[in-house]
Write a protein that holds these residues in place. Structure first.
Motif, PDB file in Angstrom:
ATOM      1  N   LEU A  69       1.041  -1.260  -0.028  1.00 27.77           N
ATOM      2  CA  LEU A  69      -0.090  -0.198  -0.074  1.00 27.77           C
ATOM      3  C   LEU A  69       0.955   1.274   0.037  1.00 27.77           C
ATOM      4  O   LEU A  69       1.964   1.309   0.792  1.00 27.77           O
ATOM      5  CB  LEU A  69      -0.972   0.063   1.400  1.00 27.77           C
ATOM      6  N   VAL A  78      -8.536  -1.636   6.759  1.00 24.40           N
ATOM      7  CA  VAL A  78      -8.138  -2.563   5.333  1.00 24.40           C
ATOM      8  C   VAL A  78      -8.523  -4.073   5.966  1.00 24.40           C
ATOM      9  O   VAL A  78      -8.064  -4.627   6.932  1.00 24.40           O
ATOM     10  CB  VAL A  78      -6.811  -2.614   5.064  1.00 24.40           C
ATOM     11  N   THR A  90      -1.022  -9.526   6.788  1.00 28.83           N
ATOM     12  CA  THR A  90      -0.741  -8.165   6.622  1.00 28.83           C
ATOM     13  C   THR A  90       0.287  -7.559   7.454  1.00 28.83           C
ATOM     14  O   THR A  90       0.608  -8.350   8.660  1.00 28.83           O
ATOM     15  CB  THR A  90      -1.939  -7.110   7.034  1.00 28.83           C
ATOM     16  N   SER A 111       0.564  -1.888   5.708  1.00 25.77           N
ATOM     17  CA  SER A 111       1.556  -1.186   4.652  1.00 25.77           C
ATOM     18  C   SER A 111       1.795  -2.295   3.491  1.00 25.77           C
ATOM     19  O   SER A 111       2.137  -2.216   2.379  1.00 25.77           O
ATOM     20  CB  SER A 111       2.728  -1.058   5.337  1.00 25.77           C
ATOM     21  N   LYS A 112       1.256  -3.732   3.917  1.00 28.35           N
ATOM     22  CA  LYS A 112       1.532  -4.822   2.728  1.00 28.35           C
ATOM     23  C   LYS A 112       0.441  -5.895   3.136  1.00 28.35           C
ATOM     24  O   LYS A 112       0.219  -6.183   4.232  1.00 28.35           O
ATOM     25  CB  LYS A 112       2.818  -5.017   3.120  1.00 28.35           C
ATOM     26  N   LEU A 135     -11.130  -1.159   1.390  1.00 31.60           N
ATOM     27  CA  LEU A 135     -10.372  -0.200   1.944  1.00 31.60           C
ATOM     28  C   LEU A 135     -11.203   1.081   2.278  1.00 31.60           C
ATOM     29  O   LEU A 135     -12.260   1.437   1.603  1.00 31.60           O
ATOM     30  CB  LEU A 135      -9.490   0.260   0.778  1.00 31.60           C
ATOM     31  N   MET A 144      -3.945   6.035  -6.023  1.00 31.22           N
ATOM     32  CA  MET A 144      -3.180   5.123  -5.088  1.00 31.22           C
ATOM     33  C   MET A 144      -2.517   4.028  -5.991  1.00 31.22           C
ATOM     34  O   MET A 144      -3.171   3.220  -6.776  1.00 31.22           O
ATOM     35  CB  MET A 144      -4.112   4.612  -4.189  1.00 31.22           C
ATOM     36  N   PHE A 146      -0.425   0.854  -6.130  1.00 29.26           N
ATOM     37  CA  PHE A 146      -0.202  -0.668  -5.418  1.00 29.26           C
ATOM     38  C   PHE A 146       0.904  -1.233  -6.168  1.00 29.26           C
ATOM     39  O   PHE A 146       0.744  -2.126  -7.105  1.00 29.26           O
ATOM     40  CB  PHE A 146      -1.376  -1.488  -5.155  1.00 29.26           C
ATOM     41  N   THR A 148       3.296  -4.383  -6.543  1.00 27.90           N
ATOM     42  CA  THR A 148       2.892  -5.656  -6.588  1.00 27.90           C
ATOM     43  C   THR A 148       3.980  -6.807  -6.828  1.00 27.90           C
ATOM     44  O   THR A 148       4.825  -6.572  -8.124  1.00 27.90           O
ATOM     45  CB  THR A 148       1.587  -5.752  -7.105  1.00 27.90           C
TER      46      THR A 148
END
Length: 244
Positions: A69, A78, A90, A111-112, A135, A144, A146, A148
């Motif tokens: 994120l 989240v 997470t 954060s992830k 979210l 935003m 992301f 990945t």
């Protein structure tokens, strides 16, 4: 001479075919990549999005997905939806200033998010899988990004981390992007306005009242006269007629 011409023609055709193949191979369609769907949401609201993961390998399965994120757009809430055959974990980080969610000040944000396939649940060649996430409240930013990582069973990793540049072509390994639109301004309803009678309206009302009063008075007088006439007629019938 004719044989020479045929040979030259064939050579030219071969050269053209090779050149065309090279050009088409260079300008071929971009490979499928991880995307976020839907691609748009509203600032300040909540959104249910899904990270869509296609498998680009001909022999290996996708067994892990890591979504980072953005640090410049923290989100207070989240939550993930269970995906059969996959586990999810997470990671959090400190945020400063805190994020306000429903009156509470949060000093940490996700954060992830990492999904890992269990057993034979990986995304196989020719297939895709969606990983839903809720979210919100969404930050006051235009988008935003992301970044990945997509890991395959053979150890290869596709890094979808390239951020888009305004006015530029799509990068080779684009990161999923969620575009955020500003919330629409609330529509205010006008307060009801009391009707104010004008002087003319007052005159009309007085005139109408006077006319109604006169009409009622006339009706009463008419009924009274009718009653008196009836009494006089009845009295006349009761009195004897004088003889001549």
């Amino acid at each position: 001479m004719s044989r020479f011409r045929r040979t030259a023609t064939a050579a030219a055709a071969l050269a053209f075919t090779a050149a065309a193949t090279a050009v088409l191979g260079f300008a071929g369609p971009a490979s499928a990549h991880v995307t976020v769907n839907p691609k748009e949401a509203t600032q300040g609201g909540y959104a249910r999005v899904a990270f869509r993961v296609p498998n680009e390998s001909d022999s290996a399965s996708t067994v892990k997905l890591e979504v980072v994120l953005p640090e410049n757009a923290p989100v207070g809430s989240v939550s993930t939806m269970p995906v059969p055959g996959w586990t999810v974990a997470t990671e959090k980080r400190k945020v400063d200033p805190p994020i306000e969610v429903h009156g509470s000040q949060l000093t940490e944000a996700v954060s992830k998010i990492t999904w890992t396939a269990s057993g034979d649940a990986g995304v196989k060649p020719g297939q895709f899988q969606e990983f839903p996430v809720s979210l919100g409240p969404l930050p006051q930013v235009d988008s935003m990004v992301f970044k990945t990582l997509q890991t395959y069973s053979d150890g290869n990793i596709s890094r979808w981390i390239d951020e888009p540049a305004p006015g530029a072509e799509e990068p080779e390994h684009p990161a999923p992007v969620l575009t955020l639109a500003a919330a629409a301004a609330p529509t205010g309803s006008a307060a009801p306005t009391a009707a104010v009678a004008s002087p003319d309206d007052d005159d009309d009302d007085e005139g109408n009242g006077l006319a109604v009063g006169l009409g009622v008075a006339g009706l009463v007088a008419g009924l009274a006269g009718l009653a008196l006439g009836g009494l006089a007629f009845a009295r006349t019938r009761r009195e004897p007629v004088a003889k001549a």
